[in-house]
Design a protein around this motif. Structure first.
Motif, PDB file in Angstrom:
ATOM      1  N   GLN A   1    -133.522  38.626  20.659  1.00 12.47           N
ATOM      2  CA  GLN A   1    -133.556  38.084  19.305  1.00 12.47           C
ATOM      3  C   GLN A   1    -133.225  39.128  18.252  1.00 12.47           C
ATOM      4  O   GLN A   1    -132.937  38.785  17.105  1.00 12.47           O
ATOM      5  CB  GLN A   1    -134.928  37.462  19.032  1.00 12.47           C
ATOM      6  CG  GLN A   1    -135.161  36.178  19.819  1.00 12.47           C
ATOM      7  CD  GLN A   1    -136.582  35.663  19.721  1.00 12.47           C
ATOM      8  OE1 GLN A   1    -137.499  36.394  19.338  1.00 12.47           O
ATOM      9  NE2 GLN A   1    -136.771  34.391  20.059  1.00 12.47           N
ATOM     10  N   LYS A   2    -133.277  40.404  18.622  1.00 14.19           N
ATOM     11  CA  LYS A   2    -132.928  41.471  17.684  1.00 14.19           C
ATOM     12  C   LYS A   2    -131.425  41.707  17.606  1.00 14.19           C
ATOM     13  O   LYS A   2    -130.954  42.434  16.733  1.00 14.19           O
ATOM     14  CB  LYS A   2    -133.619  42.775  18.091  1.00 14.19           C
ATOM     15  CG  LYS A   2    -135.136  42.727  17.977  1.00 14.19           C
ATOM     16  CD  LYS A   2    -135.754  44.015  18.496  1.00 14.19           C
ATOM     17  CE  LYS A   2    -137.273  43.941  18.472  1.00 14.19           C
ATOM     18  NZ  LYS A   2    -137.894  45.172  19.026  1.00 14.19           N
TER      19      LYS A   2
ATOM     20  N   THR B   1    -127.873  41.039  16.607  1.00  8.62           N
ATOM     21  CA  THR B   1    -127.280  40.299  15.488  1.00  8.62           C
ATOM     22  C   THR B   1    -125.781  40.092  15.634  1.00  8.62           C
ATOM     23  O   THR B   1    -125.188  39.310  14.912  1.00  8.62           O
ATOM     24  CB  THR B   1    -127.548  41.042  14.169  1.00  8.62           C
ATOM     25  OG1 THR B   1    -127.008  42.372  14.267  1.00  8.62           O
ATOM     26  CG2 THR B   1    -129.043  41.120  13.896  1.00  8.62           C
ATOM     27  N   SER B   2    -125.153  40.822  16.556  1.00  8.18           N
ATOM     28  CA  SER B   2    -123.707  40.726  16.702  1.00  8.18           C
ATOM     29  C   SER B   2    -123.332  40.665  18.170  1.00  8.18           C
ATOM     30  O   SER B   2    -123.924  41.362  19.010  1.00  8.18           O
ATOM     31  CB  SER B   2    -123.029  41.931  16.043  1.00  8.18           C
ATOM     32  OG  SER B   2    -121.643  41.955  16.357  1.00  8.18           O
TER      33      SER B   2
ATOM     34  N   GLU C   1    -122.511  43.767  20.375  1.00  6.77           N
ATOM     35  CA  GLU C   1    -123.530  44.557  21.054  1.00  6.77           C
ATOM     36  C   GLU C   1    -123.666  44.172  22.523  1.00  6.77           C
ATOM     37  O   GLU C   1    -124.258  44.903  23.302  1.00  6.77           O
ATOM     38  CB  GLU C   1    -124.890  44.386  20.363  1.00  6.77           C
ATOM     39  CG  GLU C   1    -124.910  44.813  18.905  1.00  6.77           C
ATOM     40  CD  GLU C   1    -126.273  44.572  18.284  1.00  6.77           C
ATOM     41  OE1 GLU C   1    -127.280  44.956  18.902  1.00  6.77           O
ATOM     42  OE2 GLU C   1    -126.327  43.987  17.188  1.00  6.77           O
TER      43      GLU C   1
END
Length: 739
Positions: A332-333, A335-336, A339
């Motif tokens: 959930q951390k 964001t893109s 990654e």
């Protein structure tokens, strides 16, 4: 007798110390009573008693230990927290729950203090989001809870770490403003329990709601993973003690949908685990997941999608929920989607998810060298894999080799390595209880047994194989290249090469140094964490003419030779070394003198029927790989002899392996020393896409094969096909999943 002192003096809080400071490396050890400690340590301890609400003056305590003190901090509950240097803890044979790596304090903002602390701990790459902020000042009792959770390897999503480094935790408080960086120690206290989950983790660790009563009812009937855990068998296949599960979750996704599919799979698993399920329902679900996994290995995903695998490891449903929360919290951390390609999430317990699986074509078995054998190694394998163990024992008996020779059950701690002090001195330690030949035989024995289990029980098929030093001989023996590999045991134990020439009396060294029979030789080898470029110029100095750079392995190296000259060189470098206390002149000019004898020794008959498929063998003694279709006994013998008789360049060996396609390095032997070396080099001397891990660990999971279970989970996540029947042999599986 420990010496009590009065109340701790109050000192003014100093400005934050320079970020250029070295890591502290102070051990934090929880002990019940001091009587169990070594007498020398008990005599040196200074005792400080604390009230429940008293806030320790951490800067003062750290300053005292840095000045040479060993402190015993006593709580009202009589629990004691020892604070001492890591070197003193190691010499006292203590296993700390954590190491205090950095302390930053002063008038700066918390984020600035954290940044300075991470830099002091040499972890500047780790982000401050992996910090546990404390509303209250850092008292002893909350710290002890964190240490106990560290020993359980259960600190939820607040644990940070770079690949193959110990996990770290930052603790920050505002009054007084302070940041501490802790890293995991060597202490282990089993798996997390309900108290650890509720008390040691912050409120976001288990954000999902679930019925604890339902969980406790359903967890009584946990499945035994392959006999991989407690080794206790049950005719029904159930393990009431709750040995670890391995629960695979198979996904079908495209790169764009992978993140959401993985989160959905974890949420669905949490929902099912939170229900009060009958043992039959649990067995049915697990069987379905195993069947789906194996079908995905041989099948083709629907158009536009690919197969991925999430793997959860836990002792019971409660722990599996916690593991899924850990992975979900990390996902959930993100964001893109940029990654995702490099993403590989691994929890301390071994649950894993890889967004870019390497696959079977990248798998390389790694065989370690001598010195990895330890007390009771691989003992749990007998109950976990009785057939493979029986076959192993029968093959040894056929060559009149005792099982205790191949898998020594009792080894003295005298063979442990000792660290040099800051002054370059080391306390005398007893000589190892095993000769070089005995260590070599034990190392090969462990590698042969583990290879048979991986190849026969789990149907693993490595594409490549490499060996570290004497691991070159182990890889040919373990993969069945030689006919009757255990026929090598007695010749190895009786050979003058290993008992006199390059070990023992060191007659080859005596010739190299032109000594006569009356001259004494004091030989040792030392591990240093230093780039070899700093050492090479010094080796030209006549004062170090009997010191050799035996092994190059990226950020570290091994020096061997005259002990006095080695210590003098280490002191001149301003470094600390680790003395192996092992007499071996392999990889030095002395070994080159016996290369013809080594070549003759390893010129052995090849097996008439090689177990297929065979890996490509990549050797430090040959620039070209040894292809399985063209293996020749003389070529193998020459390759091994060349490896043993020249300096070993591990970096060069791995670069060639990577060039041929190896990326996923699985160490097949006792402990995980070689895979640790490989992973330490990844991203620095080697490609960052290299993954290295072992299937056995001396201090973590040796008694219940937990390290093997974690290795299998990682292989599954990398989509390496393997058979799952050996994971749950007691479970009734009507579908006959394994062909």
């Amino acid at each position: 007798m420990s010496k009590a002192i009065g109340p701790m003096p109050h000192i003014e809080v100093k400005p934050a110390e320079s970020a250029a400071e070295k890591p502290l490396r102070l051990a934090l050890c929880l002990v019940e009573e001091e009587q169990s400690l070594a007498p020398k340590l008990r005599a040196a301890l200074r005792t400080i008693a604390f009230d429940s609400n008293q806030v320790p003056d951490w800067p003062w305590l750290v300053a005292e230990v840095k000045a040479g003190a060993s402190l015993s901090l006593v709580l009202p509950s009589k629990q004691r927290l020892l604070l001492l240097s890591a070197v003193d803890a190691a010499q006292a044979r203590l296993h700390p729950q954590a190491l205090l790596q950095a302390l930053s304090h002063g008038a700066h903002k918390p984020q600035q203090l954290l940044k300075q602390a991470w830099q002091q701990a040499k972890r500047p790459e780790v982000e401050e989001r992996d910090t546990l902020f404390l509303e209250q000042p850092l008292q002893l009792e909350p710290l002890c809870l964190q240490l106990e959770a560290f020993a359980k390897r259960r600190l939820a999503q607040k644990m940070a770490g770079l690949p193959f480094q110990g996990k770290s935790l930052a603790l920050a408080s505002n009054s007084p403003a302070m940041a501490l960086i802790l890293s995991q120690g060597t202490a282990l206290s089993g798996y997390c329990d309900e108290t650890a989950l509720s008390d040691s983790c912050d409120e976001t660790a288990l954000s999902g709601s679930y019925d604890k009563t339902a969980l406790s009812d359903s967890c009584v009937s946990s499945f035994c993973v392959s006999g991989l855990a407690s080794g206790k068998e049950s005719s029904s296949g159930l393990c009431p003690q709750g040995a670890p599960w391995l629960l695979p979750l198979t996904l079908i996704a495209s790169p764009k949908t992978l993140l959401s599919e993985a989160q959905t799979a974890l949420q669905q698993a949490q929902s099912r685990l939170s229900q009060s399920m009958s043992t039959h329902a649990l067995a049915r679900w697990l069987t379905d997941e195993l069947k789906t996994l194996e079908q995905s290995f041989s099948g083709t995903a629907p158009e536009g999608g690919e197969y991925y695998s999430l793997v959860l490891i836990g002792r019971d449903a409660t722990e599996l929920i916690a593991e899924s929360e850990l992975l979900l919290g990390q996902l959930q951390k993100i964001t893109s989607l940029t990654e995702l390609p490099e993403l590989e999430l691994i929890t301390p317990n071994g649950s894993v998810f890889c967004a870019q699986p390497l696959g079977p074509a990248r798998l390389c078995f790694v065989y370690p060298g001598v010195g990895t054998a330890y007390h009771g190694m691989l003992g749990a394998l007998k109950q976990a894999f009785p057939k493979s163990y029986a076959d192993f024992e029968a093959a040894a008996t056929a060559e009149n080799v005792a099982l205790s020779t191949l898998l020594p059950a009792a080894l003295s701690d005298a063979s442990n390595e000792t660290a040099l002090s800051d002054k370059g001195e080391a306390a005398p330690s007893p000589a190892p209880t095993m000769t070089l030949a005995e260590q070599a035989v034990a190392g090969v024995g462990a590698s042969v047994l583990l290879t048979q289990i991986l190849r026969r029980e789990f149907k693993l098929r490595p594409a490549f194989a490499i060996g570290y030093s004497m691991g070159e001989a182990a890889m040919f023996a373990a993969n069945g290249v030689w006919d009757k590999p255990f026929a090598l045991v007695k010749p190895t134990l009786e050979s003058r090469i290993f008992s006199e020439q390059i070990s023992g009396a060191l007659t080859a060294v005596r010739q190299e140094w032109q000594l006569d029979a009356r001259d004494a030789i004091c030989w040792n080898s030392f591990l240093l964490r230093i780039d070899t470029g700093s050492i090479t110029p010094l080796l030209q100095n006549p004062a170090y003419s009997r010191v050799y750079l035996a092994i190059r392995q990226g950020p570290s190296c091994v020096l061997a030779g005259d002990e006095a000259q080695c210590r003098a060189l280490i002191k001149a470098l301003g470094k600390r070394g680790v003395a192996a206390n092992r007499v071996t002149a392999m990889h030095t000019p002395a070994a080159l003198r016996v290369k013809p004898e080594l070549t003759t020794f390893y010129d052995r008959p090849l097996s008439g029927e090689l177990e297929q498929p065979q890996p490509v063998y990549i050797s430090a003694g040959s620039e070209q790989p040894l292809k399985p279709a063209r293996l020749e006994r003389k070529q193998i013998a020459e390759t091994i002899a060349t490896c043993f008789s020249q300096p070993l360049n591990v970096e060069s060996l791995l670069q060639r392996a990577r060039k041929h396609g190896a990326q996923l390095f699985l160490e097949v032997g006792a402990d995980s020393q070689t895979s640790s070396i490989i992973q330490a080099m990844a991203g620095k001397q080697l490609s960052s896409d290299i993954k290295a891990f072992g299937c056995d660990r001396k201090h973590s999971g040796a008694a219940d094969n937990k390290a093997l279970l974690k290795a299998l989970a990682r292989l599954i996540s990398h989509r390496v096909p393997l058979a799952t029947a050996a994971l749950y042999p007691q479970l009734a599986r009507p579908d006959n999943l394994v062909t």
